[in-house]
Scaffold this motif. Structure first.
Motif, short mmCIF file in Angstrom:
data_model
loop_
_atom_site.label_atom_id
_atom_site.label_comp_id
_atom_site.label_asym_id
_atom_site.label_seq_id
_atom_site.Cartn_x
_atom_site.Cartn_y
_atom_site.Cartn_z
N GLN A 34 114.62 3.10 130.01
CA GLN A 34 114.56 1.64 130.19
C GLN A 34 115.95 1.06 130.14
O GLN A 34 116.25 0.12 130.87
CB GLN A 34 113.67 1.02 129.12
CG GLN A 34 112.21 1.14 129.48
CD GLN A 34 111.35 0.19 128.70
OE1 GLN A 34 111.67 -0.15 127.57
NE2 GLN A 34 110.25 -0.23 129.28
N LEU A 35 116.80 1.62 129.28
CA LEU A 35 118.19 1.14 129.21
C LEU A 35 118.87 1.31 130.55
O LEU A 35 119.53 0.41 131.05
CB LEU A 35 118.94 1.92 128.13
CG LEU A 35 120.40 1.51 127.96
CD1 LEU A 35 120.50 0.25 127.12
CD2 LEU A 35 121.19 2.62 127.28
N ARG A 37 117.46 1.46 133.38
CA ARG A 37 116.86 0.53 134.34
C ARG A 37 117.58 -0.82 134.25
O ARG A 37 117.86 -1.45 135.25
CB ARG A 37 115.37 0.37 134.04
CG ARG A 37 114.63 -0.24 135.21
CD ARG A 37 113.21 -0.55 134.84
NE ARG A 37 112.42 0.65 134.57
CZ ARG A 37 111.23 0.63 134.01
NH1 ARG A 37 110.71 -0.50 133.63
NH2 ARG A 37 110.56 1.73 133.80
N TRP A 38 117.87 -1.25 133.02
CA TRP A 38 118.56 -2.53 132.82
C TRP A 38 119.99 -2.45 133.34
O TRP A 38 120.49 -3.40 133.93
CB TRP A 38 118.54 -2.93 131.34
CG TRP A 38 117.21 -3.46 130.93
CD1 TRP A 38 116.33 -2.88 130.06
CD2 TRP A 38 116.58 -4.67 131.36
NE1 TRP A 38 115.22 -3.64 129.94
CE2 TRP A 38 115.33 -4.75 130.72
CE3 TRP A 38 116.95 -5.68 132.24
CZ2 TRP A 38 114.46 -5.81 130.94
CZ3 TRP A 38 116.08 -6.73 132.46
CH2 TRP A 38 114.85 -6.79 131.81
N LEU A 41 119.81 -2.69 136.99
CA LEU A 41 119.50 -4.07 137.37
C LEU A 41 120.75 -4.95 137.25
O LEU A 41 121.04 -5.76 138.12
CB LEU A 41 118.40 -4.61 136.46
CG LEU A 41 117.74 -5.91 136.92
CD1 LEU A 41 116.83 -5.65 138.12
CD2 LEU A 41 116.95 -6.54 135.79
N GLY A 42 121.51 -4.75 136.17
CA GLY A 42 122.74 -5.51 135.96
C GLY A 42 123.74 -5.24 137.07
O GLY A 42 124.34 -6.17 137.62
#
Ligand SMILES: [Zn+2]
Length: 73
Positions: A34-35, A37-38, A41-42
Motif C-alpha cells: 500500500q505504501l 501504491r501511495w 500515486l504521488g
C-alpha cells in the motif's frame, strides 16, 4: 486462500487480512504494498499535474483562438 502466521502472536490469518484477527498486529507485506501504491500515486500526481494543466491550456487556446491571439492591428 493462503494462511499467514502472525509475526506477533502466531495466529493464522487470511493473507487478505490487513491486521491480525487476534492481536491486531498489521500483517507485513500488505502495508508495504500500500505504501508503494501511495508513492506511485504521488509520483503520478507530481508528473501528471503539470502535463494536465498544460493540455488544458492547449485545449483552451484551441477552443478560443481569438482570445489567445493578441488583439489590435
Ligand atoms: Zn497476532
Amino acid at each position: 486462500m493462503a494462511l499467514v502466521p502472525c509475526k506477533e502472536c502466531g495466529t493464522l490469518n487470511s493473507e487478505n487480512a490487513e491486521i491480525c484477527l487476534s492481536c491486531e498486529f498489521p500483517i507485513k507485506g500488505r502495508s508495504q504494498k500500500q505504501l508503494w501504491r501511495w508513492v506511485a500515486l504521488g509520483l503520478a500526481l507530481v508528473f501528471g499535474l503539470p502535463f494536465a494543466v498544460y493540455s488544458i491550456d492547449l485545449l483552451k487556446a484551441q477552443l478560443q483562438p481569438e482570445a489567445s491571439r493578441p488583439a489590435g492591428k
